[in-house]
Design a protein around this motif. Structure first.
Motif, PDB file in Angstrom:
ATOM      1  N   PRO A   1     -34.931  29.569   7.035  1.00  0.00           N
ATOM      2  CA  PRO A   1     -35.976  30.444   6.962  1.00  0.00           C
ATOM      3  C   PRO A   1     -35.512  31.725   7.712  1.00  0.00           C
ATOM      4  N   LYS A   2     -34.295  31.620   8.306  1.00  0.00           N
ATOM      5  CA  LYS A   2     -33.749  32.907   9.088  1.00  0.00           C
ATOM      6  C   LYS A   2     -32.505  33.418   8.272  1.00  0.00           C
ATOM      7  N   LEU A   3     -32.066  32.784   7.315  1.00  0.00           N
ATOM      8  CA  LEU A   3     -30.712  32.919   6.542  1.00  0.00           C
ATOM      9  C   LEU A   3     -31.083  33.616   5.425  1.00  0.00           C
ATOM     10  N   ALA A   4     -29.976  34.606   5.139  1.00  0.00           N
ATOM     11  CA  ALA A   4     -29.822  35.193   3.937  1.00  0.00           C
ATOM     12  C   ALA A   4     -28.900  34.552   2.945  1.00  0.00           C
ATOM     13  N   ARG A   5     -28.072  33.819   3.714  1.00  0.00           N
ATOM     14  CA  ARG A   5     -26.908  33.127   2.733  1.00  0.00           C
ATOM     15  C   ARG A   5     -26.151  32.289   3.845  1.00  0.00           C
ATOM     16  N   ALA A   6     -25.544  31.478   3.445  1.00  0.00           N
ATOM     17  CA  ALA A   6     -24.811  30.483   4.170  1.00  0.00           C
ATOM     18  C   ALA A   6     -23.798  29.818   3.041  1.00  0.00           C
ATOM     19  N   LYS A   7     -22.616  29.474   3.545  1.00  0.00           N
ATOM     20  CA  LYS A   7     -21.514  28.624   2.805  1.00  0.00           C
ATOM     21  C   LYS A   7     -20.569  27.921   3.436  1.00  0.00           C
ATOM     22  N   GLY A   8     -19.798  26.927   3.189  1.00  0.00           N
ATOM     23  CA  GLY A   8     -19.022  26.615   3.801  1.00  0.00           C
ATOM     24  C   GLY A   8     -18.114  25.105   3.478  1.00  0.00           C
ATOM     25  N   LEU A   9     -17.359  24.532   4.219  1.00  0.00           N
ATOM     26  CA  LEU A   9     -16.685  23.458   3.771  1.00  0.00           C
ATOM     27  C   LEU A   9     -16.943  22.547   4.895  1.00  0.00           C
ATOM     28  N   PHE A  10     -17.236  20.886   4.748  1.00  0.00           N
ATOM     29  CA  PHE A  10     -17.247  20.034   5.909  1.00  0.00           C
ATOM     30  C   PHE A  10     -16.787  18.692   5.387  1.00  0.00           C
ATOM     31  N   GLU A  11     -16.292  17.864   6.263  1.00  0.00           N
ATOM     32  CA  GLU A  11     -16.119  16.505   6.066  1.00  0.00           C
ATOM     33  C   GLU A  11     -17.086  15.638   6.748  1.00  0.00           C
ATOM     34  N   THR A  12     -17.705  14.850   5.952  1.00  0.00           N
ATOM     35  CA  THR A  12     -18.726  14.047   6.567  1.00  0.00           C
ATOM     36  C   THR A  12     -18.451  12.521   6.909  1.00  0.00           C
ATOM     37  N   MET A  13     -19.262  11.926   7.894  1.00  0.00           N
ATOM     38  CA  MET A  13     -18.782  10.760   8.435  1.00  0.00           C
ATOM     39  C   MET A  13     -19.025   9.651   7.347  1.00  0.00           C
ATOM     40  N   GLU A  14     -19.845   9.816   6.236  1.00  0.00           N
ATOM     41  CA  GLU A  14     -20.108   9.076   5.408  1.00  0.00           C
ATOM     42  C   GLU A  14     -18.978   8.988   4.343  1.00  0.00           C
ATOM     43  N   GLN A  15     -18.243  10.117   4.146  1.00  0.00           N
ATOM     44  CA  GLN A  15     -17.213  10.248   3.266  1.00  0.00           C
ATOM     45  C   GLN A  15     -15.838  10.920   3.898  1.00  0.00           C
ATOM     46  N   PRO A  16     -15.297  10.058   4.715  1.00  0.00           N
ATOM     47  CA  PRO A  16     -14.178  10.504   5.558  1.00  0.00           C
ATOM     48  C   PRO A  16     -12.922  10.771   4.484  1.00  0.00           C
ATOM     49  N   GLY A  17     -12.103  11.921   4.864  1.00  0.00           N
ATOM     50  CA  GLY A  17     -10.971  12.224   4.000  1.00  0.00           C
ATOM     51  C   GLY A  17     -11.344  12.954   2.929  1.00  0.00           C
ATOM     52  N   ARG A  18     -12.711  13.477   2.845  1.00  0.00           N
ATOM     53  CA  ARG A  18     -13.051  14.353   1.312  1.00  0.00           C
ATOM     54  C   ARG A  18     -13.984  15.569   2.250  1.00  0.00           C
TER      55      ARG A  18
END
Length: 327
Positions: free
Chosen positions: A257-274
């Motif tokens: 609700p406070k964001l105009a925009r967001a973006k990023g890259l992340f690795e998840t514990m559910e899919q390690p290495g990606r």
């Protein structure tokens, strides 16, 4: 595609001997779909040598098989197009592009979503740049899923007032009544503009580039310079650990609700290495498959853009920290 040298000019290395390279300026608010339009232009160049100037390589869809090489911050594509990031002075970036061999036939500049195009247009009226790369068209991309009242925003109105063509993005996600309302609102702000639907970023090239390669547009009148105002701020959050996806989704839900925009890259514990590519625009979050994590780079990198004072770094850290904590 080749350009003829006008009578009275001699071909050669001098910039003055070259036919001017028309510029397409793409503007629009955060998350409107500007990059989607630029992606479509690059992927469907149809033999044109297009140079795209963008704020961030990461959002440009450059398929591995299309890359011919990269040097000096410029990615060359096998279809003859090139793409470079806007770092520092715009006029210096344009001068570098104009001295490339082969010289581009068209230049596309994608502005920041929080930029007033009037300031950029004023810079492009520089006599030296105009002689070599005149501004041909200003395209404003508008998110059709946003309420028409959004166009009351001063920045959006300034972006619209600069436009020759207005492309309505995401029309496939909006109902007919909403699309009609946003079209009426756009025409009220900018009656002279051509308004088109841009499904998946497709805008007719005939509206953007001149049919006559020797055509040189007339210089534009520029609006009075307005005092600069710091309206938005960018806050980033990184972590050396992968995130738990359900927790990340909850965290983004709290911050959205406070964001105009967001973006990023992340690795998840559910899919390690990606890596997963995250985008938040217009209140909608999307996830897409990314590449593999690079050595020495944080596992999670997310950028948040919000109105000044709407978010604090402490709030972001508190909300996001729960995404990497052990159960």
């Amino acid at each position: 595609m080749s350009r003829r040298v006008p009578a009275g000019r001699c071909a050669g290395p001098s910039l003055e001997a070259e036919v001017p390279v028309p510029i397409l300026l793409v503007t629009g608010f955060l998350g409107a779909g500007k990059t989607t339009v630029v992606n479509h232009l690059l992927a469907h160049a149809q033999g044109k040598r297009i140079a795209a100037v963008v704020n961030d390589f990461g959002a440009i869809n450059i398929d591995a098989e299309l890359i011919a090489g990269a040097s000096d911050g410029v990615v060359s594509l096998s279809n003859g197009c090139i793409c470079c990031t806007l770092e520092g002075d715009l006029l210096r970036t344009l001068a570098t592009l104009l001295r490339r061999d082969p010289r581009p036939e068209f230049i596309v500049i994608e502005t920041s979503g929080i930029a007033d195009p009037a300031d950029i247009v004023r810079n492009l009226m520089d006599p030296v740049i105009w002689k070599e790369a005149p501004l041909e068209t200003v395209l404003c991309v508008v998110d059709a899923t946003q309420p028409a009242a959004m166009l009351d925003d001063a920045l959006l109105r300034s972006q619209l007032r600069a436009a020759d063509v207005v492309a309505l993005s995401k029309v496939d996600l909006a109902d007919a009544a909403a699309c009609a309302a946003i079209r009426d609102a756009v025409r009220a702000v900018r009656p002279a503009a051509v308004v088109v639907d841009a499904v998946h970023g497709e805008v007719p090239a005939a509206l953007l580039f001149p049919a006559d390669l020797d055509h040189v547009p007339s210089p534009r009148e520029t609006a009075p310079r307005r005092p600069a105002s710091d309206r938005f701020e960018t806050l980033s959050w990184t972590s050396e650990r992968p995130v738990r996806l359900p927790r990340l989704q909850q965290a983004i839900g709290k911050l959205a609700p406070k964001l105009a925009r967001a973006k990023g890259l992340f690795e998840t514990m559910e899919q390690p290495g990606r890596l997963t590519v995250f985008q938040l625009a217009g209140g909608r979050a999307t996830l897409a498959a990314g590449g593999v994590p690079a050595p020495g780079v944080p596992r999670t990198r997310i950028v948040f853009i919000a109105e000044m004072g709407a978010l604090s770094r402490t709030e972001i850290d508190e909300v996001m920290q729960g995404c990497v904590e052990a159960e």
